[in-house]
Scaffold this motif. Sequence first.
Motif, PDB file in Angstrom:
ATOM      1  N   ILE A  66       0.836  -1.199   0.000  1.00 59.16           N
ATOM      2  CA  ILE A  66       0.000   0.000   0.000  1.00 59.16           C
ATOM      3  C   ILE A  66       0.874   1.254   0.000  1.00 59.16           C
ATOM      4  O   ILE A  66       1.872   1.335   0.729  1.00 59.16           O
ATOM      5  CB  ILE A  66      -0.923   0.027   1.231  1.00 59.16           C
ATOM      6  N   ASP A  67       0.516   2.215  -0.819  1.00 56.30           N
ATOM      7  CA  ASP A  67       1.166   3.525  -0.773  1.00 56.30           C
ATOM      8  C   ASP A  67       0.477   4.320   0.332  1.00 56.30           C
ATOM      9  O   ASP A  67      -0.509   5.014   0.105  1.00 56.30           O
ATOM     10  CB  ASP A  67       1.014   4.227  -2.123  1.00 56.30           C
ATOM     11  N   THR A  87      -8.816   0.805  -8.474  1.00 56.13           N
ATOM     12  CA  THR A  87      -8.052   1.031  -9.698  1.00 56.13           C
ATOM     13  C   THR A  87      -6.559   0.857  -9.459  1.00 56.13           C
ATOM     14  O   THR A  87      -5.788   0.763 -10.421  1.00 56.13           O
ATOM     15  CB  THR A  87      -8.311   2.450 -10.248  1.00 56.13           C
ATOM     16  N   ARG A  88      -6.145   0.821  -8.179  1.00 56.36           N
ATOM     17  CA  ARG A  88      -4.717   0.728  -7.863  1.00 56.36           C
ATOM     18  C   ARG A  88      -4.334  -0.537  -7.099  1.00 56.36           C
ATOM     19  O   ARG A  88      -3.167  -0.927  -7.097  1.00 56.36           O
ATOM     20  CB  ARG A  88      -4.282   1.956  -7.047  1.00 56.36           C
ATOM     21  N   TYR A  89      -5.319  -1.169  -6.439  1.00 55.24           N
ATOM     22  CA  TYR A  89      -5.011  -2.349  -5.623  1.00 55.24           C
ATOM     23  C   TYR A  89      -5.990  -3.474  -5.907  1.00 55.24           C
ATOM     24  O   TYR A  89      -7.116  -3.252  -6.366  1.00 55.24           O
ATOM     25  CB  TYR A  89      -5.061  -1.988  -4.127  1.00 55.24           C
ATOM     26  N   THR A 127      -6.157  -7.220  -1.358  1.00 57.50           N
ATOM     27  CA  THR A 127      -5.294  -6.288  -0.633  1.00 57.50           C
ATOM     28  C   THR A 127      -6.129  -5.290   0.156  1.00 57.50           C
ATOM     29  O   THR A 127      -5.857  -5.012   1.329  1.00 57.50           O
ATOM     30  CB  THR A 127      -4.364  -5.534  -1.610  1.00 57.50           C
ATOM     31  N   ILE A 128      -7.172  -4.767  -0.475  1.00 56.60           N
ATOM     32  CA  ILE A 128      -8.041  -3.805   0.197  1.00 56.60           C
ATOM     33  C   ILE A 128      -8.783  -4.473   1.351  1.00 56.60           C
ATOM     34  O   ILE A 128      -8.867  -3.926   2.459  1.00 56.60           O
ATOM     35  CB  ILE A 128      -9.048  -3.208  -0.805  1.00 56.60           C
ATOM     36  N   PHE A 162      -8.143   4.101   5.618  1.00 56.33           N
ATOM     37  CA  PHE A 162      -8.681   4.190   6.977  1.00 56.33           C
ATOM     38  C   PHE A 162     -10.156   4.573   6.952  1.00 56.33           C
ATOM     39  O   PHE A 162     -10.966   4.022   7.714  1.00 56.33           O
ATOM     40  CB  PHE A 162      -7.897   5.215   7.801  1.00 56.33           C
ATOM     41  N   MET A 163     -10.533   5.498   6.072  1.00 58.74           N
ATOM     42  CA  MET A 163     -11.924   5.910   5.969  1.00 58.74           C
ATOM     43  C   MET A 163     -12.803   4.752   5.484  1.00 58.74           C
ATOM     44  O   MET A 163     -13.945   4.597   5.927  1.00 58.74           O
ATOM     45  CB  MET A 163     -12.056   7.098   5.011  1.00 58.74           C
TER      46      MET A 163
END
Length: 294
Positions: A62-63, A177-179, A183-184, A72-73
């Motif tokens: 994670i970036d 779109t990124r992970y 992972t999420i 976190f949200m």
Amino acid sequence: MNTSHLLRHLALLSVGLLYGANYSILKTVTPEYVQPFGFIVIRVAIGALLFWLIGSFDRQSIDWKKDGKQLFMCALFGVGINMLFFFKGMSLTSAINGSIIMTLTPIAVLIISLIILKERITYLKITGLILGLIGALLIIYQPDLSLTQGDWRGDILIVLNALSYGTYLVLVKPLLTRYSPLTIAKWVFLIGFFIVFPVGWGEFRAIEWSAIPVPAFWAMGYVVIGVTVMVYLINIWAMKKVNPSTVGAYIYVQPVFATLIASIFYDEILTLKHLLAASLVFFGVWLVTKRTKG
């Protein structure tokens, strides 16, 4: 509609089935054997463990500087507020009140999507949401029961839960779109555990494990595996190609499946009213998910 798009909608339909069964199964556990917040600690802890075990082969990092706040949200709205408020709200208010209020979720998603994602809101989507809402109300409203029998505090918590879940569906969309979905999920649940643990620790400690019968343990397993792990993975996988408002619209199929399951397994009568309501719900979802030209 191509095969991939069809599979995603079938996946969302399966989520509705899992949730529909959950309304009956959950009653065999809480609050008789486990209090709401205590159950949430169990649900999120085991869910986080399973996601990390499944995701052990997924080494995507994670970036945190760029996406840490949004992740976190997502945990706050998708796990913390969403689960705590729903379980506690349903312990205070009536089932009929909670079911009606939960149909606010797609409306919340549309509003939040309009504000945050600038998602296009069409007349077809609005019409579909209205038809779906009418169908859901037709299924869950019983004229011989009072709509005001629930506790107003519980009603407010269910409203906040619907808004929270709608917010999560919108916030998680850019991260997809990124992970990868896994992972999420593993990070959202791990962070979510630290959010719910302080709230539910007292009720968790009060659980009398020896007093819980075997069927209740099976029901707890269903809630954790089916309604937690499988539902979260299916939802975020489908959302990679489907708008948040579409995912939210599928909440309308839950009362349909809940009624069918209750009529088959709990000897409740399936009436013409139920069939009419089911038709409205599915037609409404079709309008919401229908792609417009241009």
